[in-house]
Scaffold this active site. Structure first.
Site, PDB file in Angstrom:
ATOM      1  N   TYR A 110       0.759  -1.108  -0.190  1.00 51.81           N
ATOM      2  CA  TYR A 110       0.056  -0.119   0.110  1.00 51.81           C
ATOM      3  C   TYR A 110       0.814   1.251   0.070  1.00 51.81           C
ATOM      4  O   TYR A 110       1.832   1.369   0.612  1.00 51.81           O
ATOM      5  CB  TYR A 110      -0.867   0.059   1.273  1.00 51.81           C
ATOM      6  N   TRP A 112       1.401   5.384  -2.193  1.00 52.01           N
ATOM      7  CA  TRP A 112       0.790   6.224  -3.404  1.00 52.01           C
ATOM      8  C   TRP A 112       1.925   6.268  -4.414  1.00 52.01           C
ATOM      9  O   TRP A 112       1.623   6.230  -5.729  1.00 52.01           O
ATOM     10  CB  TRP A 112       0.999   7.681  -2.827  1.00 52.01           C
TER      11      TRP A 112
END
Length: 778
Positions: A110, A112
């Protein structure tokens, strides 16, 4: 010729060279508010925190998988050749798959990472893993997991609501009242997942204010809105928004101010919810007086607010942070119910919002193209975890967990592969995660910088950054497609994630294949340029289907940018449903808004009936635990970085005090503890502690401490290992689920205490690279 373009989650920039040949960035000419975060991309590209070559933890290299796992984050690394590192990674992937199966490889990864459509680290990892036979993945997001699970039962998927969100333009044209539960902090408008060409949010809000739109900020922090919006502040107790919403709803019903016709035509379950609301079910009417004891907002103020909301066009908005508390499903469910009672759903400037102010892309006036991205294929492994249950998976393999109506089992993860992200930023109770991390046999990480995750890996493969590669940057919540152009050679031995996985694929067999290597299947025999051309062609076709005429690829490359055609009318969420509730019905079981959900009721979860309810969290200012920990810690997004990205930059570090991540607290709370402005303090509870420096702020509700997340985790290994000496607040936050319904993160339900630091404090070493040695080479 125009300067090259690059793009990131915090904006788009022109790249030039100064007189000495060094790279310089300037904001994209169509961006009125370029974020200063972008300058850090140049500074850190070849800074001391960059990883120069493939690295292997010494104990792992000398003794094998699982050896000395408790020394992750403390042991030196050994620099090895790419062949040695890739062979080691391939050996471990084969070992775990052959001995335990693909459902013992966790590749949730996980984070960005890159803004590009091709060089998107998680997509590259998933494509690779799916060809290798699959892996354990994660579901939902840390940002709003509880909303992702509850909203499809009530109204529509979170992704759909964000995509068709009512725009600021619609709010402005309607002259609406915006009631912002959780506020709308302007710092968040710097970023947008996938990139942004124009930071329009601040202008949109100013235009709304000038048109008469008024904002009510319901938050513990007065600064949670744009200053020139002149918002009215209601200083609510943290975690009590549902009680206030219920009291507003009670007023609307008891004074017959609600929209009966909307409830009849567009909703189901009102009659089942009414006994709880009015108190005939439990003997407790949810009146403003009842709520006042919980929220500490005066009953008269709640009554006045309810009547004001009923008397004019109103949009009720909830920040994403409201989902990140115990019972975080309830605020979003009750938000929809409140908007339904007001009857404005589907009308211009009315209804509800699911994150105005959360990022730059929510509520902007935009066109739409479902941009093509790297195809990842299908994962053959069914095992998954809710995104915030990493430590639970590692500590309790084989145990049953309940999620969204079904029982599942935690898989037995032996190998973790992470590309693009930092769990030692976004996860809660980092001391618990550190203990759980020791149970992993092998950790493989792609990373450009010596982040807290890279320091706790066994094999570190150095990856490029956005300035070092070509890509396409676009977001479905933005009006631009940007040709990201490579403006620098990869630092030292860094490689693109795609090239790393291609080299690994050469060393591994696909499931069932007698032939070594699946590089051809992974790359489809395309190079970077061919992939970008193919993704653009696919995007162009998709654009036509949505009324967007994109130029040919050569023209796009020459210009570097595509601007979408804007719609003539302002966007209104659920307008089609409003116009035709039968033909454009929702995806809920009834096709309507479900105030009461028979599906959720059928889960038979204790204390969670089929309608929204107020439930006390374990930690809040009304809990008995305040006798020991009397302050409520609110952890919010940082102003000078995105999450933990680029925390080592001078821009992020300029916001620190005495090298620590600062916290804000009310002067009265500080005075009671003999704390002055800029004093070093220790914030603590039973889970751990961190050092910080205080900023006194009278615009914060007494009893509340505000602190940004994202300081690189830096435990005091020579003193108190449970203390982050740099100021990462996730040493304090609980690793508990929102509820068994969504199992989301509950960081916002956190009680602490604070004391001044006496004597000398340990130096911050978060940005010092770990000891690295060169392996003897032939």
């Amino acid at each position: 010729m125009a300067a090259s373009l690059t793009s990131s989650h915090w904006g788009t920039y022109r790249v030039t060279e100064n007189a000495t040949g060094s790279l310089c960035l300037r904001g994209f000419e169509e961006d009125p508010n370029p974020s200063p975060i972008g300058q850090a991309m140049v500074e850190t590209r070849d800074g001391p925190g960059r990883i120069a070559g493939p690295m292997v933890r010494r104990g792992f290299l000398e003794n094998g998988a699982g050896a000395d796992s408790g020394l992750r984050g403390q042991e030196p690394f050994v620099e090895v050749t790419w062949d040695v590192a890739l062979d080691l990674a391939a050996r471990e992937l084969n070992r775990v798959r052959d001995d335990f199966g693909n459902d013992s490889i966790y590749a949730g990864s996980y984070g960005w990472a890159s803004a590009g459509r091709f060089h998107h680290a998680q997509s590259q990892l998933r494509r690779f893993m799916n060809l290798f036979g699959g892996s354990i993945t994660s579901r939902d997001s840390y940002s709003y997991a509880a909303a992702e699970v509850i909203l499809p039962h009530v109204v529509a998927p979170m992704a759909r609501l964000c995509q068709e969100h009512t725009s600021w333009r619609s709010i402005t044209e309607s002259g609406s009242l915006v009631v912002a539960f959780g506020g709308m902090a302007t710092r968040n408008a710097q970023v947008n997942a996938g990139g942004t060409g124009c930071h329009s949010e601040l202008q949109d809000r100013r235009a709304a204010h000038q048109a008469g739109v008024r904002v009510i900020n319901i938050s513990p922090d007065c600064a949670d809105t744009q200053p020139d919006q002149e918002a009215e502040w209601m200083a609510i107790r943290p975690n009590t928004d549902v009680a206030l919403m219920l009291a507003i709803a009670h007023t609307l019903v008891s004074e017959d101010l609600y929209d009966r016709q909307f409830i009849t035509d567009y909703c189901v379950g009102f009659e089942e919810f009414l006994p709880y609301l009015m108190g005939t079910e439990d003997g407790t009417p949810k009146t403003p007086a009842w709520a006042a004891a919980i929220t500490e907002i005066a009953a008269d103020a709640t009554l006045a607010l309810a009547r004001r909301m009923a008397a004019q066009p109103t949009l009720v908005n909830a920040s994403w942070s409201l989902t990140r508390q115990q019972n975080g499903e309830q605020p979003y469910w009750m938000l929809v119910v409140l908007a339904a009672l007001l009857g404005g759903i589907g009308k211009p400037g009315r209804g509800f919002g699911v994150g105005l102010g959360a990022v730059n892309g929510i509520g902007n006036h935009r066109g739409y193209v479902p941009w093509a991205a790297l195809p990842t294929g299908k994962n053959p492994v069914a095992a998954f975890i809710p995104v915030a249950r990493i430590a639970d998976m590692l500590l309790r393999p084989g145990e049953t967990f309940f999620y969204n109506g079904q029982d599942h089992s935690y898989p037995d993860a032996r190998l973790v592969y992470w590309a693009g992200g930092n769990p030692f930023h976004h996860h809660q109770d980092l001391n618990r995660l550190v203990a759980a991390w020791q149970r992993i046999e092998t950790v493989i990480v792609h990373e450009p910088f010596w982040t807290p995750l890279a320091r706790r890996a066994d094999i570190v493969l150095p990856a490029t950054v956005g300035l070092e590669r070509n890509d396409l940057a676009a977001s479905s919540r933005d009006n631009y497609l940007i040709a990201m152009q490579q403006v620098a050679q990869p630092f030292a031995q860094a490689r693109n994630d795609h090239d790393i996985f291609a080299a690994l694929a050469e060393r591994l067999k696909a499931p069932g294949s007698p032939v070594m290597g699946f590089k051809s299947a992974f790359t489809e025999n395309r190079n970077e340029g061919q992939w970008l051309s193919a993704l653009y062609r696919e995007s162009r076709e998709r654009g036509r289907a949505h009324g967007q005429d994109l130029p040919d690829y050569k023209t796009f490359q020459e210009s570097g940018v595509v601007r979408l055609t804007l719609p003539a009318k302002a966007q209104v969420m659920l307008s089609e449903f409003r116009q035709d509730p039968i033909g454009a019905g929702l995806q809920t079981p009834s096709g309507r808004i479900e105030i009461y959900s028979q599906t959720v009721a059928g889960f038979h979860l204790p204390g969670l009936p089929g309608h929204p309810v107020w439930r006390e969290p374990d930690e809040w200012l009304g809990a008995a635990l305040t006798g020991t920990y009397p302050l409520h810690l609110i952890t919010h997004q940082p102003e000078r970085r995105l999450h933990s990205q680029l925390d080592h930059s001078s821009h992020s570090r300029a916001g620190k005090i005495k090298d620590r991540e600062p916290c804000r607290m009310h002067p009265d709370d500080a005075s009671a503890r003999h704390i002055k402005d800029a004093d070093l303090v220790r914030i603590f509870n039973d889970r751990g502690s961190c050092l910080s420096a205080v900023r006194l702020d009278a615009a914060i509700r007494p009893g509340v401490v505000m602190m940004a997340t994202g300081a690189w985790y830096d435990p005091d290994l020579l003193g108190d290992p449970g203390c982050c000496k740099h100021g990462n607040p996730n040493t304090l936050t609980p690793d508990k689920p929102t509820s068994p319904l969504a199992q989301g993160p509950a960081a916002m339900s956190c009680l602490v205490n604070i004391e001044p630091v006496k004597g000398t404090s340990p130096p911050v070493t978060a940005f010092d690279p770990p000891p690295c040695v060169l392996r003897d080479r032939p």
